[in-house]
Design a protein around this motif. Structure first.
Motif, PDB file in Angstrom:
ATOM      1  N   PHE A  65       0.767  -1.149  -0.019  1.00  0.00           N
ATOM      2  CA  PHE A  65      -0.004  -0.099  -0.012  1.00  0.00           C
ATOM      3  C   PHE A  65       0.731   1.301  -0.046  1.00  0.00           C
ATOM      4  O   PHE A  65       0.528   2.176  -0.686  1.00  0.00           O
ATOM      5  N   ILE A  66       1.799   1.426   0.906  1.00  0.00           N
ATOM      6  CA  ILE A  66       2.690   2.634   0.927  1.00  0.00           C
ATOM      7  C   ILE A  66       3.517   2.799  -0.185  1.00  0.00           C
ATOM      8  O   ILE A  66       3.517   3.646  -0.950  1.00  0.00           O
ATOM      9  N   LYS A  67       3.606   1.661  -1.107  1.00  0.00           N
ATOM     10  CA  LYS A  67       4.600   1.822  -2.381  1.00  0.00           C
ATOM     11  C   LYS A  67       3.497   2.384  -3.205  1.00  0.00           C
ATOM     12  O   LYS A  67       3.898   3.138  -4.135  1.00  0.00           O
ATOM     13  N   GLU A  68       2.473   1.813  -3.500  1.00  0.00           N
ATOM     14  CA  GLU A  68       1.691   2.218  -4.490  1.00  0.00           C
ATOM     15  C   GLU A  68       0.976   3.974  -3.909  1.00  0.00           C
ATOM     16  O   GLU A  68       0.766   4.729  -5.068  1.00  0.00           O
ATOM     17  N   PHE A  69       0.885   3.820  -2.981  1.00  0.00           N
ATOM     18  CA  PHE A  69       0.487   5.358  -2.443  1.00  0.00           C
ATOM     19  C   PHE A  69       1.593   6.559  -2.630  1.00  0.00           C
ATOM     20  O   PHE A  69       1.113   7.548  -3.392  1.00  0.00           O
ATOM     21  N   SER A  70       2.830   5.990  -2.566  1.00  0.00           N
ATOM     22  CA  SER A  70       4.077   6.970  -2.858  1.00  0.00           C
ATOM     23  C   SER A  70       4.132   7.077  -4.357  1.00  0.00           C
ATOM     24  O   SER A  70       4.445   8.314  -4.940  1.00  0.00           O
ATOM     25  N   GLU A  71       3.705   6.153  -5.252  1.00  0.00           N
ATOM     26  CA  GLU A  71       3.863   6.038  -6.688  1.00  0.00           C
ATOM     27  C   GLU A  71       2.679   7.083  -7.186  1.00  0.00           C
ATOM     28  O   GLU A  71       2.955   7.804  -7.887  1.00  0.00           O
ATOM     29  N   LYS A  72       1.574   7.108  -6.572  1.00  0.00           N
ATOM     30  CA  LYS A  72       0.378   8.102  -6.764  1.00  0.00           C
ATOM     31  C   LYS A  72       0.445   9.378  -6.404  1.00  0.00           C
ATOM     32  O   LYS A  72       0.258  10.303  -7.102  1.00  0.00           O
ATOM     33  N   TYR A  73       0.698   9.488  -5.061  1.00  0.00           N
ATOM     34  CA  TYR A  73       0.720  10.748  -4.652  1.00  0.00           C
ATOM     35  C   TYR A  73       2.025  11.395  -3.983  1.00  0.00           C
ATOM     36  O   TYR A  73       2.521  12.493  -3.468  1.00  0.00           O
ATOM     37  N   GLY A  74       3.415  10.810  -4.434  1.00  0.00           N
ATOM     38  CA  GLY A  74       4.513  11.312  -3.807  1.00  0.00           C
ATOM     39  C   GLY A  74       5.150  10.723  -2.638  1.00  0.00           C
ATOM     40  O   GLY A  74       4.153   9.826  -1.832  1.00  0.00           O
ATOM     41  N   ASN A  75       6.447  10.420  -2.337  1.00  0.00           N
ATOM     42  CA  ASN A  75       7.171  10.043  -1.356  1.00  0.00           C
ATOM     43  C   ASN A  75       6.482  10.954   0.069  1.00  0.00           C
ATOM     44  O   ASN A  75       6.739  12.170   0.054  1.00  0.00           O
ATOM     45  N   GLN A  76       6.351  10.420   0.979  1.00  0.00           N
ATOM     46  CA  GLN A  76       6.013  10.846   2.399  1.00  0.00           C
ATOM     47  C   GLN A  76       7.216  10.369   3.378  1.00  0.00           C
ATOM     48  O   GLN A  76       7.674   9.321   3.047  1.00  0.00           O
ATOM     49  N   SER A  77       7.416  11.132   4.224  1.00  0.00           N
ATOM     50  CA  SER A  77       8.505  11.023   5.255  1.00  0.00           C
ATOM     51  C   SER A  77       8.119   9.857   5.967  1.00  0.00           C
ATOM     52  O   SER A  77       7.132   9.378   6.261  1.00  0.00           O
TER      53      SER A  77
END
Length: 121
Positions: A65-77
């Motif tokens: 989920f974090i991987k897909e979220f980062s791909e879609k919305y940018g990396n979060q800290s």
């Protein structure tokens, strides 16, 4: 529609707020993720049947989920992910899946409020 003296007197009916409540009358804790703009409440229904057991949720599922979220919305800290839990909008015990569309990050305290609300769904 004519009033008492023949004048029209139609005024619009003001919309009232509608709150999703559980069986003990608690309002659903409102939360919208600032990054994805997903709303924790919008797809909730009042007729979900409880399953006998929840589908599994693993650290691998969280990672994906974090991987897909980062791909879609940018990396979060790392701090962002330490302070947010992955929330199943439709809980697994009520038929929710681990699909990306059913998941969103929610701050830990807010997630506890939502989880508590669902105990009385």
């Amino acid at each position: 529609m004519a009033g008492y003296n023949g004048n029209t007197s139609i005024a619009p009916i003001q919309m009232s707020s509608v709150y999703l409540q559980n069986k003990i009358g608690q309002n659903f804790p409102e939360y919208i993720d600032l990054v994805s703009k997903k709303d924790a409440e919008t797809p909730i229904h009042t007729d979900w049947a409880k399953l006998t057991s929840s589908p599994t949720w693993t650290t691998q599922d969280r990672y994906l989920f974090i991987k897909e979220f980062s791909e879609k919305y940018g990396n979060q800290s790392a701090d962002y992910w330490n302070n947010n839990q992955v929330h199943h909008i439709r809980p697994r015990i009520y038929g929710g899946t681990n699909d990306f569309s059913n998941l969103m990050p929610v701050p830990v305290q807010q997630h506890q409020l939502i989880t508590t609300w669902f105990r009385n769904y």
